[in-house]
Write a protein that holds these residues in place. Sequence first.
Motif, PDB file in Angstrom:
ATOM      1  N   LEU A  30      -0.728  -3.378   6.653  1.00 19.44           N
ATOM      2  CA  LEU A  30      -1.696  -2.626   5.859  1.00 19.44           C
ATOM      3  C   LEU A  30      -1.050  -2.025   4.612  1.00 19.44           C
ATOM      4  CD1 LEU A  30      -3.748  -0.810   8.634  1.00 19.44           C
ATOM      5  CD2 LEU A  30      -4.537  -2.641   7.125  1.00 19.44           C
ATOM      6  N   ALA A  31       0.184  -1.571   4.738  1.00 19.31           N
ATOM      7  CA  ALA A  31       0.889  -1.020   3.581  1.00 19.31           C
ATOM      8  C   ALA A  31       1.102  -2.082   2.511  1.00 19.31           C
ATOM      9  CB  ALA A  31       2.223  -0.425   4.016  1.00 19.31           C
ATOM     10  N   ILE A  32       1.450  -3.285   2.908  1.00 22.85           N
ATOM     11  CA  ILE A  32       1.652  -4.367   1.942  1.00 22.85           C
ATOM     12  C   ILE A  32       0.339  -4.715   1.250  1.00 22.85           C
ATOM     13  CG2 ILE A  32       2.201  -6.827   1.742  1.00 22.85           C
ATOM     14  CD1 ILE A  32       4.316  -6.340   3.957  1.00 22.85           C
ATOM     15  N   LEU A  34      -2.252  -2.712   0.823  1.00 26.16           N
ATOM     16  CA  LEU A  34      -2.608  -1.611  -0.070  1.00 26.16           C
ATOM     17  C   LEU A  34      -1.724  -1.571  -1.311  1.00 26.16           C
ATOM     18  CD1 LEU A  34      -3.351   1.130   2.570  1.00 26.16           C
ATOM     19  CD2 LEU A  34      -4.983   0.085   1.001  1.00 26.16           C
ATOM     20  N   LEU A  35      -0.455  -1.937  -1.175  1.00 27.22           N
ATOM     21  CA  LEU A  35       0.401  -2.023  -2.363  1.00 27.22           C
ATOM     22  C   LEU A  35      -0.073  -3.121  -3.313  1.00 27.22           C
ATOM     23  CD1 LEU A  35       3.998  -1.417  -0.993  1.00 27.22           C
ATOM     24  CD2 LEU A  35       2.713   0.018  -2.579  1.00 27.22           C
ATOM     25  N   TRP A  38      -3.034  -1.702  -5.060  1.00 27.33           N
ATOM     26  CA  TRP A  38      -2.587  -0.734  -6.055  1.00 27.33           C
ATOM     27  C   TRP A  38      -2.039  -1.442  -7.293  1.00 27.33           C
ATOM     28  CZ3 TRP A  38       2.590   0.260  -7.588  1.00 27.33           C
ATOM     29  CH2 TRP A  38       2.713   1.310  -8.496  1.00 27.33           C
ATOM     30  N   TYR A  46      -4.511   4.201  -3.310  1.00 24.54           N
ATOM     31  CA  TYR A  46      -3.938   3.047  -2.618  1.00 24.54           C
ATOM     32  C   TYR A  46      -2.440   3.222  -2.416  1.00 24.54           C
ATOM     33  CZ  TYR A  46      -8.310   0.580  -3.522  1.00 24.54           C
ATOM     34  OH  TYR A  46      -9.623   0.208  -3.556  1.00 24.54           O
ATOM     35  N   SER A  50      -0.569   3.660   1.224  1.00 22.88           N
ATOM     36  CA  SER A  50       0.459   2.685   1.607  1.00 22.88           C
ATOM     37  C   SER A  50       1.792   3.376   1.877  1.00 22.88           C
ATOM     38  CB  SER A  50       0.619   1.609   0.536  1.00 22.88           C
ATOM     39  OG  SER A  50       1.149   2.158  -0.638  1.00 22.88           O
ATOM     40  N   TYR A  53       1.612   4.956   5.290  1.00 26.41           N
ATOM     41  CA  TYR A  53       1.824   3.959   6.344  1.00 26.41           C
ATOM     42  C   TYR A  53       3.299   3.603   6.472  1.00 26.41           C
ATOM     43  CZ  TYR A  53      -3.109   2.842   7.187  1.00 26.41           C
ATOM     44  OH  TYR A  53      -4.418   2.881   7.545  1.00 26.41           O
ATOM     45  N   SER A  87      10.027   5.577  -0.195  1.00 31.54           N
ATOM     46  CA  SER A  87       8.720   6.218  -0.096  1.00 31.54           C
ATOM     47  C   SER A  87       8.764   7.665  -0.564  1.00 31.54           C
ATOM     48  CB  SER A  87       8.216   6.156   1.344  1.00 31.54           C
ATOM     49  OG  SER A  87       8.031   4.835   1.742  1.00 31.54           O
TER      50      SER A  87
END
Length: 96
Positions: A30-32, A34-35, A38, A46, A50, A53, A87
Motif C-alpha cells: 500500500l505504501a508503494i 500511495l507513493l 503521490w 498520499y 505512505s 505505512y 521516513s
Amino acid sequence: MEPLQFWWHTVTMSAQYNPPRFVELVMLTLAIILLGLWSMTAEWPYLVLSLSYIIGSSFSILVRESIGPQPQFQLTHLTAVLLLIISFYSFAELMR
C-alpha cells in the motif's frame, strides 16, 4: 482461471503461515501504491499516509525480528532502519 486460483491459494497460505509478515507485506505494498499516486498528483496526504505505512511496517519488522531467535544482524534489520530514517527525514521535510 487456474493461475488466479493458485495465486489466491498462495496468498491465503502465506497469511495463515505467518500473519505478521503478511500484514507487513500488505502495508509496504500500500505504501508503494500511495507513493506512486503521490508522484503523479503531488498531493501531500498520499505521502503522509505512505510514510505512516512505512513507519508502521518497519517498527513491526524490527519488533518481530528482535523477538525471534536470530542473534546476528540481518538485512531485514538494516532495511527497516533505513526505511525509518528516510521516513522520519521525509516527515521533517514535509513539516517545513
